[in-house]
Design an enzyme around this catalytic site. Structure first.
Site, short mmCIF file in Angstrom:
data_model
loop_
_atom_site.label_atom_id
_atom_site.label_comp_id
_atom_site.label_asym_id
_atom_site.label_seq_id
_atom_site.Cartn_x
_atom_site.Cartn_y
_atom_site.Cartn_z
N ARG A 121 -7.13 15.46 14.44
CA ARG A 121 -8.16 14.82 13.63
C ARG A 121 -7.95 16.08 11.76
NH1 ARG A 121 -11.38 16.22 18.00
NH2 ARG A 121 -12.78 14.48 18.48
N LYS A 143 -2.04 9.68 -1.38
CA LYS A 143 -2.71 8.45 -0.58
C LYS A 143 -1.49 8.46 0.35
CE LYS A 143 -4.25 5.44 -4.17
NZ LYS A 143 -4.23 4.06 -4.89
N GLU A 185 8.17 2.88 -11.86
CA GLU A 185 6.47 4.01 -12.20
C GLU A 185 6.76 4.95 -13.04
OE1 GLU A 185 4.19 3.30 -10.32
OE2 GLU A 185 4.75 2.02 -8.27
N LYS A 227 0.26 11.79 -13.45
CA LYS A 227 -0.67 11.23 -11.73
C LYS A 227 -1.48 12.45 -11.73
CE LYS A 227 0.15 9.05 -7.98
NZ LYS A 227 0.19 8.17 -6.79
N GLU A 237 -9.94 7.13 -5.69
CA GLU A 237 -9.97 6.28 -6.68
C GLU A 237 -11.27 5.50 -6.62
OE1 GLU A 237 -6.21 3.93 -5.75
OE2 GLU A 237 -7.67 1.98 -6.65
N ARG A 241 -8.66 6.26 -11.48
CA ARG A 241 -7.01 5.80 -10.58
C ARG A 241 -6.77 5.07 -10.60
NH1 ARG A 241 -4.88 9.85 -5.15
NH2 ARG A 241 -3.29 8.63 -5.17
N ASN A 245 -2.64 1.39 -11.48
CA ASN A 245 -2.15 0.15 -10.09
C ASN A 245 -1.78 -0.75 -11.45
OD1 ASN A 245 -2.90 0.89 -7.56
ND2 ASN A 245 -4.52 0.96 -7.93
N HIS A 248 0.00 -3.52 -10.80
CA HIS A 248 0.39 -4.29 -8.49
C HIS A 248 0.08 -4.57 -7.77
CE1 HIS A 248 2.39 -0.04 -9.31
NE2 HIS A 248 2.32 0.48 -7.69
N HIS A 252 1.74 -6.12 -5.90
CA HIS A 252 2.56 -6.28 -4.28
C HIS A 252 2.46 -7.23 -3.69
CE1 HIS A 252 0.05 -2.12 -4.07
NE2 HIS A 252 0.76 -1.61 -3.79
N HIS A 264 9.35 -1.29 -3.84
CA HIS A 264 8.30 -2.39 -4.30
C HIS A 264 8.05 -1.81 -5.97
CE1 HIS A 264 4.35 -0.35 -4.53
NE2 HIS A 264 4.41 0.88 -5.72
N1 GLY Z 1 0.62 4.93 -6.54
C1 GLY Z 1 -1.12 5.00 -6.96
C2 GLY Z 1 -1.73 5.91 -6.66
O1 GLY Z 1 -1.40 6.87 -6.39
O2 GLY Z 1 -2.94 6.14 -7.04
#
Ligand code: GLY
Length: 365
Positions: A121, A143, A185, A227, A237, A241, A245, A248, A252, A264
């Site tokens: 957990r 994330k 990035e 960030k 998010e 946030r 993206n 992306h 993606h 990526h």
């Molecule tokens: N890589 C996008 C984020 O961390 O929200």
């Protein structure tokens, strides 16, 4: 001394520190031990990181249980790998008094963070990113996750780290393609939040490509500040946030359509060019802005086009799985100008018609 603290209320850690420097890997173990005195440590890494000598540098001859992800890379970012890590921790008789140390690139950080989130957990994870991509982006922000057979990060959790150690010297061992693609990035951060940072990158590409440690420390500080402030404002998010993206949605899809042959950062470069073309189609920006972005990507040697072999319908289908999709159609993060993301009706992901997206994908060939 921490360089930065990121506050994430509503999480077990509530805040965490980021330490940035050159050659700090050998001292990180003692610092982690001092911060988690009653804890065992379990390292998750991969075969490339071990071959580069980073595990040895971290451990400094101390014995410690570890799990090496094989093969390294996105292909191992599966639920099976997460299960294998959890079971390795059980077999080592580890309990909830364990801190997981993720030593590696984005894939290692995502898998190790996810394993830490689900092990009994949840136990703390410390992120030690070893790639330009992970140092700029994935190690910060909590994330974690693994891919399903259908889409990226289908299994996942927000699991904010207990600390992040960014040693800019470790990227010296990265192969050129990995090194360059991860820098996309950083470019993204300038585009979405700080025109001054974008100009800094434009003006320091020689030093960046030479892997100059002082310049890389500057990059790390810009990246963590940008960030970190977005994550503090919206750790889970809900809206803001989403700006992280940028590029992306198409990125993606291109990455998945390449069967992860494209890195990526390479796929995100294509996605950023796609977003720029959408901005031009919608009269939000001028071609000269996109020319500046394209010029940086060309210097980095990352792709700026969709590979001819990629089937249009496959890309469209993959985009329908995008996490920003509404009624199976993605919304896009777009720029008003460099350093400023477009916000419509308080939302940072905006609707773009299928016709515009299809047109842009054709132009990207
Ligand atoms: N890589 C996008 C984020 O961390 O929200």
């Amino acid at each position: 001394m921490p360089d930065m603290r990121i506050k994430v209320p509503g999480t077990p850690e509530t805040q965490y520190e980021i330490v940035i420097g050159s050659d700090i890997l050998p001292s990180a173990w003692a610092q982690i031990k001092a911060a988690h005195t009653q804890y065992n440590r379990f390292v998750v890494t991969d075969e490339h990181v071990i071959a580069a000598g980073h595990l040895d540098a971290l451990l400094g001859g101390r014995p410690a249980p570890y799990f090496a992800i094989k093969p390294a890379g996105e292909v191992s970012k599966t639920i099976d790998t997460a299960v294998a890590i959890v079971e390795a921790m059980e077999k080592a008789y580890l309990g909830r008094d364990t801190v997981v140390i993720a030593l590696g690139g984005g894939t290692v950080g995502d898998i190790a963070g996810f394993a830490a989130a689900i092990f009994k957990r949840g136990v703390p994870v410390v992120q030690i990113p070893t790639t330009t991509l992970a140092q700029a982006d994935s190690a910060i922000g909590g994330k974690t996750g693994v891919d399903s057979s259908v889409s990226k990060n289908a299994f996942g959790a927000f699991w904010h780290p207990a600390a992040v150690y960014i040693d800019v010297a470790v990227v010296k061992t990265l192969d050129d393609r990995q090194y360059r693609s991860g820098l996309v990035e950083s470019v993204k951060h300038g585009l979405i939040a700080d025109a001054g940072y974008f100009e800094f990158i434009e003006g320091h590409l020689d030093e960046i490509l030479a892997r100059d440690p002082d310049t890389l420390e500057m990059l790390a500080r810009y990246n963590c500040r940008i960030k970190g402030s977005v994550v503090e404002e919206d750790p889970f998010e809900k809206n803001k946030r989403r700006i992280l993206n940028y590029g992306h949605t198409v990125g993606h899809a291109v990455e998945a359509a390449s069967d992860y042959e494209m890195l990526h950062g390479e796929a995100v470069a294509v996605g950023i060019i796609a977003a720029g073309l959408i901005e031009i189609e919608l009269s939000l920006s001028k071609p000269s802005q996109l020319d500046r972005i394209r010029a940086i990507f060309e210097r980095l040697g990352v792709p700026v086009r969709v590979p001819a072999s990629m089937v249009q319908e496959k890309l469209i289908d993959l985009m329908r799985h995008d996490k920003k999709a509404v009624d199976q159609w993605p919304r896009f993060v777009l720029l008003d100008r460099i350093g400023q993301v477009r916000c419509e009706d308080g939302q940072y992901a905006v609707q773009v018609s299928r016709e515009v997206v299809v047109n842009v994908l054709k132009k990207l060939r």
